[in-house]
Design an enzyme around this catalytic site. Structure first.
Site, PDB file in Angstrom:
ATOM      1  N   LYS A  53     -11.773 -80.606  86.965  1.00  0.00           N
ATOM      2  CA  LYS A  53     -11.063 -80.421  85.688  1.00  0.00           C
ATOM      3  C   LYS A  53     -12.127 -80.363  84.607  1.00  0.00           C
ATOM      4  O   LYS A  53     -12.610 -81.392  84.142  1.00  0.00           O
ATOM      5  CB  LYS A  53     -10.102 -81.591  85.460  1.00  0.00           C
ATOM      6  CG  LYS A  53      -8.874 -81.286  84.612  1.00  0.00           C
ATOM      7  CD  LYS A  53      -9.154 -80.811  83.209  1.00  0.00           C
ATOM      8  CE  LYS A  53      -9.486 -81.926  82.245  1.00  0.00           C
ATOM      9  NZ  LYS A  53      -9.990 -81.413  80.948  1.00  0.00           N
ATOM     10  N   CYS A  79     -25.725 -87.394  76.119  1.00  0.00           N
ATOM     11  CA  CYS A  79     -25.472 -88.830  76.335  1.00  0.00           C
ATOM     12  C   CYS A  79     -26.762 -89.639  76.309  1.00  0.00           C
ATOM     13  O   CYS A  79     -26.778 -90.789  75.910  1.00  0.00           O
ATOM     14  CB  CYS A  79     -24.756 -89.034  77.655  1.00  0.00           C
ATOM     15  SG  CYS A  79     -25.651 -88.351  79.042  1.00  0.00           S
ATOM     16  N   GLU A 139     -21.606 -94.131  68.653  1.00  0.00           N
ATOM     17  CA  GLU A 139     -22.166 -92.880  69.178  1.00  0.00           C
ATOM     18  C   GLU A 139     -21.704 -91.726  68.285  1.00  0.00           C
ATOM     19  O   GLU A 139     -20.517 -91.432  68.209  1.00  0.00           O
ATOM     20  CB  GLU A 139     -21.683 -92.649  70.616  1.00  0.00           C
ATOM     21  CG  GLU A 139     -22.338 -91.450  71.269  1.00  0.00           C
ATOM     22  CD  GLU A 139     -21.808 -91.153  72.668  1.00  0.00           C
ATOM     23  OE1 GLU A 139     -20.586 -91.191  72.867  1.00  0.00           O
ATOM     24  OE2 GLU A 139     -22.636 -90.869  73.552  1.00  0.00           O
TER      25      GLU A 139
END
Ligand code: NAD
Length: 503
Positions: free
Chosen positions: A190, A299, A396
């Site tokens: 997905k 990330c 973040e």
């Protein structure tokens, strides 16, 4: 070097088929529409429509999970040498179509061609590396005891779900899918709703290379519906997830009823710590590279600079000059270093931190504004006069935005570095070996680089601690996730068996 015009021309040659036909789901080797209709994907470069994409629901996930289930036995039992050959063919086909993948990825995500041309090739490397591991994937140990010859082996866990984010989506997808296939698992992928194009190319490339139908299935749609259904499906044995930390929690909850095994690669607020004794020239290059390359949508980006007070003024002055010179532009211009952010929502989130920074008392020393309104462009930005408690130091941001925080002592640097919910990576710059040993020992991060930017070596473990994730990828660690351990004990003699019920 190719020019922008050439790249645009080549892109049009590749992307036009999507404009015309849209992106369907690929299930059991067939193109199928989504049962929810379609959604539209836009290019962040100019907000133009790329194409319609299948909007999937639990119905489509069910079809794909059944297809992966039906294909599992055949794929599991395929001779390892055959599986290896097939995976190498996929790696070669990715290399053959690397230009197409790179250009489509730039257009779909806004990432600069400068970096994406390599990301496509790294996708091929992922397949090649795990192809070479196929032969020993099932190997185990021999653990002799006084009465038994114990052997262990590994077997693939079954059909698995792979849910990926929109940042460097092609590379990240291969990073999950290649080890799953090498282990003998079948896959339902997905991809992120914001970046569906190269996921489609991947399944196409894999099937064209001979991957049997149903071994890799791709289902498009939104996380809340299609992603959730994948986590809940009883025939899916594990979920490999890459995305935000709060989505990671949902993945665990959604999989609880079916006792899913989860591998979570989540967010980060990674520190780069620069001591006064570091090679400051190299440290500066690495600091800049690790937050402003890949649009800072990464990330592992070093989004918190901890810089020793004694060198802070000089280091920040040089940083400001360089950040202001970073070339923001059309992602297909080979000289662009930063392209547009993925979406309007994300642009709003990132630029929202400009106000937050100022209201917290930090200074915007470089950038701090959007660029034009044709696409989602933002200036590379640097916050100074910050402290580690501020939101700009804790949350973040996931854009080309760096927060610089001064420290005095090693102990203080360590406290700042660890004082965050996250723990994905850390970067340390010092020429004092003893300090580096001491510091890395106490730094709370899954991956640390000393006097280096992040350089991925595929046999090493990749993953985070705290809110940055659970589990590791890379080398044999990937197989630990995609496979079950099996133990068999063979009696080596007639050892005494405790008798019950006998006089
Ligand atoms: P996201 O969590 O919003 O989405 C990631 C994927 O999860 C998408 O495919 C989305 O559709 C799906 N999803 C969303 N809700 C879901 C649900 N309830 N159930 C199942 N699936 C669901 O993340 P994003 O914004 O696409 O990506 C950015 C994030 O990814 C950042 O936090 C970044 O740090 C993280 N990331 C981590 C790593 C790592 O290795 N640790 C690598 C890349 C990105």
């Amino acid at each position: 070097m190719k020019s922008l015009n050439q790249n645009v021309k080549n892109l049009n040659g590749f992307i036009n088929r999507f404009n015309a036909g849209g992106i369907k789901n690929r299930i059991a080797g067939k193109d199928l529409g989504g049962s929810g209709g379609v959604f539209t994907t836009l290019s962040p470069v100019d907000k133009s429509k790329i194409c319609d994409v299948a909007l999937s629901t639990a119905v489509d996930i069910d079809k794909a999970a059944n297809a992966a289930h039906a294909a599992f036995e055949g794929w599991r039992d395929l001779k390892a040498t055959e599986r290896r050959k097939l995976m190498i063919r996929i790696a070669e086909a990715i290399e053959d179509r690397a230009e197409e993948i790179a250009l489509c990825e730039c257009w779909d995500t806004g990432q600069a061609y400068k970096f994406m041309s390599k990301a496509a090739l790294r996708g091929a490397e992922n397949f090649r590396y795990f192809a070479e591991q196929v032969i020993q994937a099932r190997d185990g140990k021999h653990l002799k005891s006084p009465t038994l010859m114990n052997i262990t082996s590994r077997v693939p866990i079954g059909p698995v779900g792979v849910i990926t984010p929109w940042n460097t989506p092609f590379m990240l997808s291969t990073w999950k899918i290649a080890p799953a296939l090498a282990a003998g698992c079948t896959v339902v992928h997905k991809p992120a709703e914001l970046s569906p194009v190269t996921a489609r190319l991947l399944v196409e490339i894999a099937e064209d290379s001979g991957l049997p139908p149903g071994v890799l299935n791709s289902v498009n749609g939104f996380g809340e519906e299609a992603g959730k259904a994948l986590c809940e499906h009883p025939k899916i044995k594990a979920i490999a997830f890459v995305g935000e930390s709060r989505t990671g929690s949902l993945i665990v909850k959604q999989g609880a009823d079916t006792l899913k095994r989860n591998h979570l690669e989540l967010g980060g607020k990674n520190p780069v710590i620069v001591f006064e004794d570091a090679d400051l020239e190299r440290a500066l290059d690495a600091v800049i590279f690790m937050i402003y390359s890949i649009n800072g949508e990464r990330c592992t980006s070093s989004s918190r600079l901890l810089v020793q007070n004694s060198i802070k003024d000089e280091f920040e002055a040089r940083l400001i000059e360089r950040v202001r010179s970073i070339r923001v532009g059309h992602p297909l211009d080979p000289t662009s270093e930063v392209g547009p952010l993925i979406s309007e929502d994300h642009l709003r989130k990132v630029t929202g931190y400009f106000d937050i920074a100022q209201s917290e008392g930090a200074t915007i020393s470089a950038g701090g504004a959007t660029l034009g309104d044709e696409g989602y462009f933002v200036q590379p930005t640097l916050f100074t006069d910050a402290n580690n408690r501020m939101r700009i130091a804790q949350e973040e941001i996931f854009g080309p935005v760096l927060t610089s925080i001064p420290f005095d002592t090693e102990e203080e640097a360590l406290q700042f570095a660890n004082n965050t919910d996250y723990g994905l990576t850390g970067y340390l710059w010092t020429s004092d070996l003893t300090r580096a040993l001491r510091f890395t020992d106490r730094l709370e991060a899954g991956m640390i680089w000393v006097n280096s930017e992040n350089i991925r070596h595929l046999p090493t473990p990749f993953g985070g601690v705290k809110a940055s994730g659970i589990g590791r990828d890379g080398g044999d660690w990937s197989f630990e996730f995609y496979m079950e351990q099996k133990h068999v004990g063979f009696a080596t003699g007639r050892h005494k068996i405790t008798k019950l019920g006998s006089m």
